[in-house]
Design a protein around this motif. Structure first.
Motif, short mmCIF file in Angstrom:
data_model
loop_
_atom_site.label_atom_id
_atom_site.label_comp_id
_atom_site.label_asym_id
_atom_site.label_seq_id
_atom_site.Cartn_x
_atom_site.Cartn_y
_atom_site.Cartn_z
N ASN A 23 0.83 -1.20 0.00
CA ASN A 23 0.00 0.00 0.00
C ASN A 23 0.87 1.25 0.00
OD1 ASN A 23 -2.33 -1.55 2.29
ND2 ASN A 23 -2.52 -1.34 0.07
N LEU A 24 1.89 1.24 0.84
CA LEU A 24 2.76 2.41 0.96
C LEU A 24 3.59 2.62 -0.30
CD1 LEU A 24 3.87 1.95 4.67
CD2 LEU A 24 2.34 3.70 3.77
N GLN A 25 3.99 1.54 -0.95
CA GLN A 25 4.71 1.68 -2.21
C GLN A 25 3.83 2.36 -3.25
OE1 GLN A 25 5.95 -2.37 -3.00
NE2 GLN A 25 8.05 -1.96 -2.30
N ASP A 26 2.57 1.95 -3.32
CA ASP A 26 1.63 2.57 -4.26
C ASP A 26 1.44 4.05 -3.92
OD1 ASP A 26 1.30 0.15 -5.52
OD2 ASP A 26 -0.57 -0.35 -4.46
N TYR A 27 1.35 4.33 -2.63
CA TYR A 27 1.14 5.70 -2.18
C TYR A 27 2.31 6.59 -2.58
CZ TYR A 27 1.19 9.63 1.10
OH TYR A 27 1.28 10.88 1.67
N PHE A 28 3.53 6.15 -2.28
CA PHE A 28 4.70 6.96 -2.60
C PHE A 28 4.92 7.06 -4.11
CE2 PHE A 28 6.02 6.29 1.88
CZ PHE A 28 6.27 7.61 2.20
N ALA A 29 4.54 6.01 -4.85
CA ALA A 29 4.66 6.07 -6.31
C ALA A 29 3.79 7.20 -6.87
CB ALA A 29 4.26 4.73 -6.93
#
Length: 251
Positions: A55-61
């Motif tokens: 989830n956090l990877q998607d958010y930062f992307a």
């Protein structure tokens, strides 16, 4: 988020603020780290305590598309603090997001450019503010925080309190800056602040509890810089050397 999640988020958010204060973080750091938690919560519309690394990877992307790496780094650090001290969870930040290491030099305004900016400023409080900032090599927040008691006219020096890194320092006070500050103070006569919030009647200004709005100063500065045709970005970078005498002609 639903009511139950909102209550859980509020409890965790307050704990986040509490741990930041207990660790002695600067107010700007507290605000930035708090904003990081609010931003990720708003993005997913849920309490962030159960977000996965994916989830956090998607958010930062997505965040990278609209914000600078500087903001990414601050948000990463804010969420890392939230995970470690509030949620008591491990934070594998390297696997989630790793801002590149970039070493850049700030744009430093030349004395001629500073003179141009001050001369182009028509509002007295902003002219005095800019002269004070550049003549003593201060940061924007340091100038806003100046108080009457910080000025040592006898020895022509100024006590800068809680500057970068929460450190105090003493800086020289040029003759012109002292004269201009004295003249400007007479216009509002605030018992404590040198740059009080200017909104309201003279009596309201004398009783102001805070300084001029930071955002207002920044917007005024951007407008003046654009008017002068200056393309440099870091207009509030403190000068590395003592400036030559600056002329002061009232607008």
């Amino acid at each position: 988020m639903n009511h139950q999640e909102q209550e859980r988020f509020s409890r965790l958010y307050e704990k986040h603020l509490k741990t930041l204060k207990l660790q002695g973080k600067a107010q700007k750091t507290i605000e930035a780290y708090a904003r990081a938690v609010r931003r990720v919560s708003s993005y997913f519309d849920c309490c962030p305590d159960n977000l996965s690394p994916e989830n956090l990877q998607d958010y930062f992307a997505d965040l990278i598309e609209t914000h600078s790496w500087s903001t990414i780094k601050i948000d990463r650090n804010g969420l890392q603090h939230f995970w470690k001290f509030v949620l008591k969870k491990e934070w594998e930040w390297v696997e989630i997001v790793k801002p590149p290491k970039v070493h850049t030099l700030p744009d430093i305004l030349t004395p001629d450019e500073i003179q141009m900016i001050i001369s182009a400023t028509r509002t007295d409080r902003y002219r005095v503010f800019l002269l004070t900032t550049y003549s003593m090599g201060l940061r924007l927040g340091e100038t806003l925080a100046l108080e009457v008691g910080d000025i040592d006219a006898k020895y022509q020096r100024v006590h800068i309190r809680q500057g970068k890194g929460n450190k105090d320092r003493i800086v020289p006070l040029p003759d012109l800056t002292l004269m201009v500050l004295r003249t400007f103070w007479i216009t509002h006569r605030h018992p404590k602040l040198l740059f009080p919030n200017p909104n309201g009647s003279p009596e309201t200004i004398r009783q102001a509890t805070g300084p001029m709005d930071r955002g207002g100063v920044q917007q005024a500065m951007k407008a003046i810089v654009a008017q002068c045709g200056i393309k440099k970005k870091s207009q509030f970078t403190p000068s590395a050397t003592v400036l030559p005498p600056i002329s002061w002609n009232r607008a």
